[in-house]
Write a protein that holds these residues in place. Structure first.
Motif, PDB file in Angstrom:
ATOM      1  N   LYS A   9       1.038  -1.251   0.197  1.00  0.00           N
ATOM      2  CA  LYS A   9      -0.127  -0.024  -0.064  1.00  0.00           C
ATOM      3  C   LYS A   9       0.818   1.336   0.122  1.00  0.00           C
ATOM      4  O   LYS A   9       1.805   1.446   0.754  1.00  0.00           O
ATOM      5  CB  LYS A   9      -0.988   0.023   1.364  1.00  0.00           C
ATOM      6  CG  LYS A   9      -1.855   1.120   1.189  1.00  0.00           C
ATOM      7  CD  LYS A   9      -3.098   1.071   2.317  1.00  0.00           C
ATOM      8  CE  LYS A   9      -3.731   2.352   2.079  1.00  0.00           C
ATOM      9  NZ  LYS A   9      -4.915   2.311   2.695  1.00  0.00           N
ATOM     10  N   LYS A  62       5.016  -3.241   4.164  1.00  0.00           N
ATOM     11  CA  LYS A  62       3.424  -3.363   3.805  1.00  0.00           C
ATOM     12  C   LYS A  62       2.600  -2.090   3.483  1.00  0.00           C
ATOM     13  O   LYS A  62       1.846  -2.199   2.592  1.00  0.00           O
ATOM     14  CB  LYS A  62       2.832  -3.957   5.270  1.00  0.00           C
ATOM     15  CG  LYS A  62       2.768  -5.382   5.297  1.00  0.00           C
ATOM     16  CD  LYS A  62       2.069  -6.442   4.621  1.00  0.00           C
ATOM     17  CE  LYS A  62       2.516  -7.801   4.713  1.00  0.00           C
ATOM     18  NZ  LYS A  62       3.175  -8.129   3.481  1.00  0.00           N
ATOM     19  N   VAL A  63       3.110  -0.959   4.205  1.00  0.00           N
ATOM     20  CA  VAL A  63       2.769   0.259   3.706  1.00  0.00           C
ATOM     21  C   VAL A  63       3.836   1.311   3.567  1.00  0.00           C
ATOM     22  O   VAL A  63       4.824   1.205   4.425  1.00  0.00           O
ATOM     23  CB  VAL A  63       1.792   0.825   5.070  1.00  0.00           C
ATOM     24  CG1 VAL A  63       1.262   2.269   4.549  1.00  0.00           C
ATOM     25  CG2 VAL A  63       0.665  -0.259   5.482  1.00  0.00           C
ATOM     26  N   LYS A  65       4.687   5.207   3.474  1.00  0.00           N
ATOM     27  CA  LYS A  65       4.134   6.496   3.508  1.00  0.00           C
ATOM     28  C   LYS A  65       4.937   7.571   3.136  1.00  0.00           C
ATOM     29  O   LYS A  65       6.167   7.717   3.880  1.00  0.00           O
ATOM     30  CB  LYS A  65       3.311   6.522   5.033  1.00  0.00           C
ATOM     31  CG  LYS A  65       2.128   7.472   4.962  1.00  0.00           C
ATOM     32  CD  LYS A  65       1.428   7.379   6.506  1.00  0.00           C
ATOM     33  CE  LYS A  65       0.679   8.494   6.487  1.00  0.00           C
ATOM     34  NZ  LYS A  65       0.452   9.060   7.830  1.00  0.00           N
ATOM     35  N   ASP A  97      -2.679  -1.962 -10.535  1.00  0.00           N
ATOM     36  CA  ASP A  97      -3.656  -1.445  -9.126  1.00  0.00           C
ATOM     37  C   ASP A  97      -4.696  -2.754  -9.010  1.00  0.00           C
ATOM     38  O   ASP A  97      -5.208  -3.203  -9.608  1.00  0.00           O
ATOM     39  CB  ASP A  97      -4.646  -0.307  -9.765  1.00  0.00           C
ATOM     40  CG  ASP A  97      -5.628   0.279  -8.769  1.00  0.00           C
ATOM     41  OD1 ASP A  97      -5.969  -0.441  -7.983  1.00  0.00           O
ATOM     42  OD2 ASP A  97      -5.298   1.612  -8.750  1.00  0.00           O
ATOM     43  N   GLU A  98      -4.351  -2.651  -7.556  1.00  0.00           N
ATOM     44  CA  GLU A  98      -5.091  -4.081  -7.091  1.00  0.00           C
ATOM     45  C   GLU A  98      -6.489  -4.221  -7.067  1.00  0.00           C
ATOM     46  O   GLU A  98      -7.081  -5.070  -7.157  1.00  0.00           O
ATOM     47  CB  GLU A  98      -4.467  -4.251  -5.456  1.00  0.00           C
ATOM     48  CG  GLU A  98      -5.063  -5.210  -4.571  1.00  0.00           C
ATOM     49  CD  GLU A  98      -4.731  -6.743  -5.304  1.00  0.00           C
ATOM     50  OE1 GLU A  98      -4.107  -6.810  -5.983  1.00  0.00           O
ATOM     51  OE2 GLU A  98      -5.422  -7.632  -4.736  1.00  0.00           O
ATOM     52  N   GLU A  99      -7.241  -2.742  -6.846  1.00  0.00           N
ATOM     53  CA  GLU A  99      -8.358  -2.485  -6.850  1.00  0.00           C
ATOM     54  C   GLU A  99      -8.994  -3.128  -8.224  1.00  0.00           C
ATOM     55  O   GLU A  99      -9.948  -3.580  -8.575  1.00  0.00           O
ATOM     56  CB  GLU A  99      -8.959  -1.352  -6.522  1.00  0.00           C
ATOM     57  CG  GLU A  99      -8.937  -1.587  -4.990  1.00  0.00           C
ATOM     58  CD  GLU A  99      -9.169  -0.077  -4.282  1.00  0.00           C
ATOM     59  OE1 GLU A  99     -10.026   0.852  -4.934  1.00  0.00           O
ATOM     60  OE2 GLU A  99      -8.676   0.081  -3.191  1.00  0.00           O
ATOM     61  N   GLU A 148      -3.484   7.713  -2.453  1.00  0.00           N
ATOM     62  CA  GLU A 148      -3.473   6.212  -1.914  1.00  0.00           C
ATOM     63  C   GLU A 148      -3.691   5.266  -2.845  1.00  0.00           C
ATOM     64  O   GLU A 148      -4.552   5.355  -3.717  1.00  0.00           O
ATOM     65  CB  GLU A 148      -4.250   6.420  -0.701  1.00  0.00           C
ATOM     66  CG  GLU A 148      -4.215   6.613   0.267  1.00  0.00           C
ATOM     67  CD  GLU A 148      -5.001   6.538   1.597  1.00  0.00           C
ATOM     68  OE1 GLU A 148      -5.259   7.428   2.416  1.00  0.00           O
ATOM     69  OE2 GLU A 148      -5.302   5.499   1.952  1.00  0.00           O
ATOM     70  N   ARG A 149      -3.042   4.245  -2.760  1.00  0.00           N
ATOM     71  CA  ARG A 149      -3.231   3.153  -3.706  1.00  0.00           C
ATOM     72  C   ARG A 149      -2.884   1.768  -3.234  1.00  0.00           C
ATOM     73  O   ARG A 149      -1.512   1.744  -2.513  1.00  0.00           O
ATOM     74  CB  ARG A 149      -2.401   3.446  -4.910  1.00  0.00           C
ATOM     75  CG  ARG A 149      -3.288   3.952  -6.250  1.00  0.00           C
ATOM     76  CD  ARG A 149      -2.366   4.166  -7.253  1.00  0.00           C
ATOM     77  NE  ARG A 149      -3.390   4.366  -8.351  1.00  0.00           N
ATOM     78  CZ  ARG A 149      -2.585   4.931  -9.489  1.00  0.00           C
ATOM     79  NH1 ARG A 149      -1.673   5.127  -9.730  1.00  0.00           N
ATOM     80  NH2 ARG A 149      -3.702   5.362 -10.627  1.00  0.00           N
ATOM     81  N   THR A 150      -3.534   0.634  -3.508  1.00  0.00           N
ATOM     82  CA  THR A 150      -2.789  -0.565  -3.209  1.00  0.00           C
ATOM     83  C   THR A 150      -2.491  -1.216  -4.518  1.00  0.00           C
ATOM     84  O   THR A 150      -3.235  -1.059  -5.375  1.00  0.00           O
ATOM     85  CB  THR A 150      -4.020  -1.386  -2.526  1.00  0.00           C
ATOM     86  OG1 THR A 150      -4.734  -0.682  -1.398  1.00  0.00           O
ATOM     87  CG2 THR A 150      -3.437  -2.744  -2.003  1.00  0.00           C
TER      88      THR A 150
END
Ligand SMILES: Nc1nc2c(ncn2[C@@H]2O[C@H](COP(=O)(O)OP(=O)(O)OP(=O)(O)O)[C@@H](O)[C@H]2O)c(=O)[nH]1
Ligand SMILES: [Mg+2]
Length: 426
Positions: A9, A62-63, A65, A97-99, A148-150
């Protein structure tokens, strides 16, 4: 463990806040607005680092920022921009893009880099809002939130030739004989757990990259053995070299082996079987195997080269032939474009600027633009609230609320901010 796929993320940095200040100095009356702008938030970038060969470093992230831009200050001092965060990845990394499944970047080349999440713009200080009709604006903006992006990150190796075949047929032995690569070799199955790359050189000095891939077994395309995790690497090779154990000493039938592997490739991605191929008939060291070879050649109409990998016999010819084949095929896009085709529509998906739903007795307003506007508003002065209300009206939210029957005094909510609807001020 070899990681060639991971989810991460990314949250880009928020812009710095704008400053609300006035010039106050002796002898200068009504000095006017004096608040500087916030700095830009940090963007998040992916960049190719040719020294890396796996995505293992990303497993611990994992993230990610990005830092916030610096806030603006008095005396019209603008905040500093935050520096970009750079995530290094190996060449051949694909980011989707995971989504939505949309392809974001295919980092094929040595110097490729891509911004995957844009940092927020700095909020404007009150000086920036100064106009003739409003020479002393009594509000400033907050910084814009960062994107923000996963992301789904995967690595596909880039190789010219891929050695494919059942476990223990001698793929790693071949690579070790034709290049300086030193893969692990052993007499048990699945010795190779992650792909090995080696550079091969022909006698006349031409070079190409060969990949020794983990062994495939029947059902690999559905996840058997090391499964389809490694089939994806084969997608990125230009020529397929099937390695067959022609001795059949492990009790297998070389012809069946060849067909089984072809079928697994077909199940995974039919375009692989359309690529040029050769067969390397390994472990050819005994008169007894001549019969096997003869039968194989009668049945399978692909160039077959008999070799003995442990001594290197026959391998020169193979390297020469592979190099000739590579000279005659164009460099092509190696990933399957069609895989992403069904997702391209997302690019054009029109997003409604806002939506309003009635939940219990409250009208809830949602939408990227409205929420961004809300986050960027500092509700510390009446002027700021008024400006916010005006913007909502311009976006057509006012009209929509009225249409839905919203009346003076009804509750309206944006994110966690609730206010009373009033026809005169919204
Ligand atoms: N007799 C004989 N044995 C060979 C020959 N080539 C390789 N081997 C042996 O076969 C065994 C397996 O060889 P590897 O190169 O590890 O096989 P692989 O195809 O890479 O196997 P996985 O990594 O498990 O998929 C080893 O014990 C090798 O020494 C050959 O030409 N003749
Ligand atoms: Mg091996």
């Amino acid at each position: 463990m070899f990681i060639d796929e991971t989810i991460i993320k990314v949250i880009a940095g928020r812009g710095g806040d704008g400053c609300l200040a006035y010039r106050r100095e002796k002898y200068i009356q009504m000095g006017g607005p004096y608040g500087g702008n916030g700095g830009h938030g940090s963007s998040i970038k992916f960049k190719v680092d040719t020294g890396l060969h796996t995505l293992i470093d990303l497993r611990y992230m994992k993230v990610v920022k990005g830092p916030k831009g610096e806030n603006g200050e008095g005396k019209n001092k603008n905040g500093k921009n935050a520096e970009d965060v750079i995530i290094k990845v190996p060449q051949g990394t694909i980011i989707t893009d995971e989504e939505t499944g949309m392809l974001i970047a295919d980092l094929k080349n040595k110097n490729d880099e891509v911004v995957v999440a844009v940092g927020g713009r700095g909020g404007r200080g009150n000086t920036a809002f100064k106009t003739q009709s409003n020479p002393a604006p009594n509000f400033a903006e907050n910084g814009e939130p960062g994107e923000e992006r996963t992301l789904h990150v995967e690595l596909k190796l880039l190789a010219d030739v891929g050695l494919v075949g059942f476990p223990s047929v001698g793929k790693s032995t071949i690579l070790s004989m034709v290049s300086r690569s030193k893969p692990k070799i052993a007499d048990y199955h699945f010795t190779t757990l992650s792909p090995n790359l080696g550079v091969c050189k022909t006698k006349d000095g031409r070079t190409f990259v060969m990949a020794d891939l983990p062994g495939l077994i029947e059902g690999a395309s559905h996840g058997a053995g090391l499964g389809d995790k490694f089939l994806r690497h084969i997608e990125r090779t230009r020529v397929i070299a099937h390695v067959i154990d022609i001795s059949g000493i492990e009790g297998r039938n070389p012809i069946e082996d060849y067909y089984t592997i072809k079928q697994e490739l077909e199940n995974y991605n039919p375009s692989i079987n359309k690529r040029p191929e050769i067969v390397i008939a390994n472990k050819f060291e005994n008169e007894l195997y001549k019969e096997n070879l003869k039968k194989f050649k009668q049945k399978i109409k692909v160039p077959v080269f008999e070799v003995r990998a442990i001594t290197g016999e026959g391998l020169d010819k193979v390297i020469n032939e592979l190099s000739n084949m590579l000279d005659n095929i164009e460099k092509v896009e190696l990933y399957d474009e069609n895989r992403f085709e069904s997702h391209i529509l997302y690019k054009f998906r029109e997003e409604k600027p806002f939506s309003i739903t009635k939940e219990d007795d409250t009208y809830v307003i949602r939408g990227k633009e409205v929420e961004k506007l809300f986050r960027m508003t500092k509700f510390n002065t009446d002027d700021a609230a008024l400006r916010f209300a005006n913007k909502l009206r311009k976006m057509g939210i006012d009209d929509e609320l009225k249409k839905m029957g919203c009346q003076d005094g009804d509750e309206v909510r944006i994110l966690d901010y609730e206010f009373e609807y009033s026809d005169s001020n919204i």
